[in-house]
Write an enzyme that holds these catalytic residues in place. Sequence first.
Site, short mmCIF file in Angstrom:
data_model
loop_
_atom_site.label_atom_id
_atom_site.label_comp_id
_atom_site.label_asym_id
_atom_site.label_seq_id
_atom_site.Cartn_x
_atom_site.Cartn_y
_atom_site.Cartn_z
N ASP A 74 40.62 37.69 24.06
CA ASP A 74 40.81 36.30 23.67
C ASP A 74 40.85 36.18 22.14
O ASP A 74 40.08 36.85 21.43
CB ASP A 74 39.64 35.48 24.23
CG ASP A 74 39.77 34.00 23.97
OD1 ASP A 74 40.74 33.40 24.46
OD2 ASP A 74 38.89 33.44 23.29
N GLU A 133 45.72 38.37 23.28
CA GLU A 133 46.12 36.98 23.19
C GLU A 133 46.20 36.68 21.69
O GLU A 133 45.22 36.28 21.06
CB GLU A 133 45.12 36.04 23.86
CG GLU A 133 45.62 34.59 23.85
CD GLU A 133 44.52 33.55 23.68
OE1 GLU A 133 44.74 32.41 24.11
OE2 GLU A 133 43.46 33.87 23.11
#
Length: 567
Positions: A211, A287
């Site tokens: 993330d 990401e």
Amino acid sequence: MTTPTSPEWWRSAVIYQIYPRSFADANGDGLGDLPGITSRLESLSELGVDAIWLSPFMTSPQKDAGYDVADYCDVDPIFGTLDDFDTMTAQAHANNIRVIVDLVPNHSSDAHSWFQAALAAGPGSAERAHYMFRDGNGENGELPPNNWQSVFGGPAWTRTTNPDGTAGQWYLHLFDSSQPDFDWTNDEVRAMFRDVLRFWLDRGVDGFRVDVAHGMIKADGLPDYTPPAEGGSMGGTTPLGLEPGIDDFEDIDGGAPYWGQEGVHDIYRDWHRLLEEYEGDRVLCAEAWVDPLSKMAKWVRPDEMQQAFNFPYLETPWQASALRAVIDESLEAFSAVGAPSTWVLSNHDVVRHASRLALTAENPQGHGIGPKSPGQPIREVGLQRARAASALMLALPGGAYIYQGEELGLPEVIDLPDDARQDPTWFRTNGERYGRDGCRVPIPWEANAPAYGFNTTGAAWLPQPDDWAPYARDAQVGVDGSTLELYSSALRKRREHGLGLGSIEWIDGLGDDVIAFTNGAVSVIANAGSTDVQLPDSLAGAELILSSGAFDGSTLGADTTVWLRTA
């Protein structure tokens, strides 16, 4: 299907994203869980995916759907236990499905033991050095240390209160105030995350989706930064509640001092070496909301991560010239560093592409769609375009991610009652933006079962539409022409023809609304226009391998993609 021992399996893998609370619920409490996932793995094996990626399931107060982690080495009780995780992983591997888990290294929850210890220890302590604590500006430290803005709106700094009630230091949170940023210049932070990686690798996971992989390192001195006026959420001038879109990013060179700093790459080189100690070709997927693609490719250089989500592709409209341009740019950028592109059309943060591709009004990323949104999608048009877009994507060389339910043709759920909505976006904007609940509704398995087979009790944390029975898996399996069978066939034939490891050559001259290429012996033609297209003699009559819609062998209808064998 590739197996868990196949070398560099990720180069062509099709990875299925599971949003755990909405996939399958074994205990009937209305929230999906790990035993529920285990119970449905055979269906994913039949679909033909190579791996699953689980959105966060670690211990969390759930203030940001699990992206606020309180314990990186345990399972949140709402999802089950570590034993449940081990059982699920073993069953996945028994079905030749790898397991990728979400990792959130930029920040933790404020409930994390380290942050609680930092608050108790006070300024200058080793405990506070794990996070970005700073003294404030102004005569009495009453001003934030700099002018940075949170992705979720407002200042990126929150002031603490000392035990005696006086105002204390400030801490940085690029996201919610309950998500303090780690200080990645601290060797203890780096060591802790190495331990986290090993904890899950030792339990058999095959990789991590990272993330905010463009975050973690901040520019020296934490200088003030005012993003461009048109900047969006990740550029730093976030309208409340927005999730990022690729247009929100300025060039990272000389841009925001909290995104895309060169030091992040040292972290991933370190992690790459750690993963190499384990058998089975473990992977890291970024990401990284970075623009342009040539800069995103830095994250997948040979000694760093293996994959990076192709968000520019996701955000490209259903328009032939735009699709060709982003495919060209993607293949050029990623191949330049020896990496595959990783294609994606939907995930847990965006409007499902079965609705998004049929919107007739602007819908900025993160706003979501609801009953009062302009440009409501036409469901039949959206599904037809989604099928065509998916067939096009799955014919491209590289890896591909599919989001739970898209193989069923699920549209965005628009008519959720206001009192049922749970996305923080809805509350932060006082109902002005609907947010992401519409793509997170529990998916249907059996047409005539309680909660469509999500569980046996009929409970669901978000209400399911009354008209979802035709989308249920058991209503589509084995049904010729169903979206489920289209996906199953596409994944099978993608492997048979080696499309994921192939290369493309463009086919020109079929019209402005057509995007067409060859990948090995397969010709892929997509009509993104509104009128029929007559195929040339060189393609008419070729063996049909796959079609997203009706096809008579020579005339390609609007919003339809076909795969043809030409050699």
